[in-house]
Design an enzyme around this catalytic site. Structure first.
Site, PDB file in Angstrom:
ATOM      1  N   CYS A 298       0.826  -1.218   0.000  1.00 22.10           N
ATOM      2  CA  CYS A 298       0.000   0.000   0.000  1.00 22.10           C
ATOM      3  C   CYS A 298       0.859   1.267   0.000  1.00 22.10           C
ATOM      4  O   CYS A 298       0.635   2.159  -0.797  1.00 22.10           O
ATOM      5  CB  CYS A 298      -0.945   0.007   1.192  1.00 22.10           C
ATOM      6  N   HIS A 299       1.832   1.345   0.914  1.00 23.89           N
ATOM      7  CA  HIS A 299       2.631   2.571   1.027  1.00 23.89           C
ATOM      8  C   HIS A 299       4.120   2.294   1.170  1.00 23.89           C
ATOM      9  O   HIS A 299       4.890   3.187   1.506  1.00 23.89           O
ATOM     10  CB  HIS A 299       2.131   3.425   2.192  1.00 23.89           C
TER      11      HIS A 299
END
Length: 192
Positions: A153-154
């Site tokens: 995701c990040h």
């Protein structure tokens, strides 16, 4: 004179009975209010207790016998992913060689595992940044630059001890309560 005295006694008796009646009414009203408050509070507090389906998931048993050294599995605990990793001696040496002072959330491998069972790492499979599920527990998944877990995701990267090493995650992957029931079985959610 006797009539005046008799009249005073009757007035005192009537006043005393009035106090008793008033005291009884006050006690009855307070008691009624207390029963009413209990009737309201008990269901409110009871509804805060965990539901039956949550209590059924309070602990999970995990069989470790099929997890080979260097392998990790993903299972479910309390409706969330749980990672169980069988560390190799090389992975243990690599994570123990990292100075804890260089870590964002400093913890040793020994603090994240059970005494005498340093090769077994049990963590929740939820990134501490925004709750995504990191990769690295499944066969062939990206383990990131530190050989542990990688959150797609990040970009948070964890080492083999599931300690945050890079990216926005503020903390290491959470280690839940668990106990070894045998050399090949753990019970997650149980306290020692």
């Amino acid at each position: 004179m006797a009539t005046v005295e008799h009249q005073h006694r009757e007035e005192a008796l009537a006043e005393d009975q009035g106090h008793r009646r008033r005291d009884f009414i006050n006690i009855a009203a307070v008691s009624f209010a207390g029963v009413g408050a209990a009737a309201v509070i008990v269901p409110v507090i009871s509804q805060m207790n965990p539901s039956a389906d949550v209590l059924a998931l309070a602990t999970s048993e995990v069989d470790l016998s099929a997890i080979k050294p260097g392998q990790a599995i993903k299972t479910i605990y309390r409706k969330q992913p749980l990672f169980v990793r069988h560390l190799t001696p090389q992975e243990i040496a690599a994570v123990n060689a990292v100075p804890t002072g260089s870590l964002r959330d400093p913890q040793t491998l020994a603090e994240r595992t059970k005494p005498g069972k340093q090769e077994w790492l049990v963590t929740m499979g939820v990134c501490t940044h925004l709750g995504c599920v990191p990769l690295g527990a499944g066969e062939g998944e990206n383990r990131g630059p530190f050989g542990g877990y990688f959150c797609p995701c990040h970009g948070s990267a964890y080492d083999a001890a599931a300690r945050i090493r890079q990216g926005p995650a503020p903390k290491n992957l959470e280690v839940p309560d668990y106990v070894f029931r045998s050399d090949t079985k753990i019970e997650v959610g149980a306290k020692a």
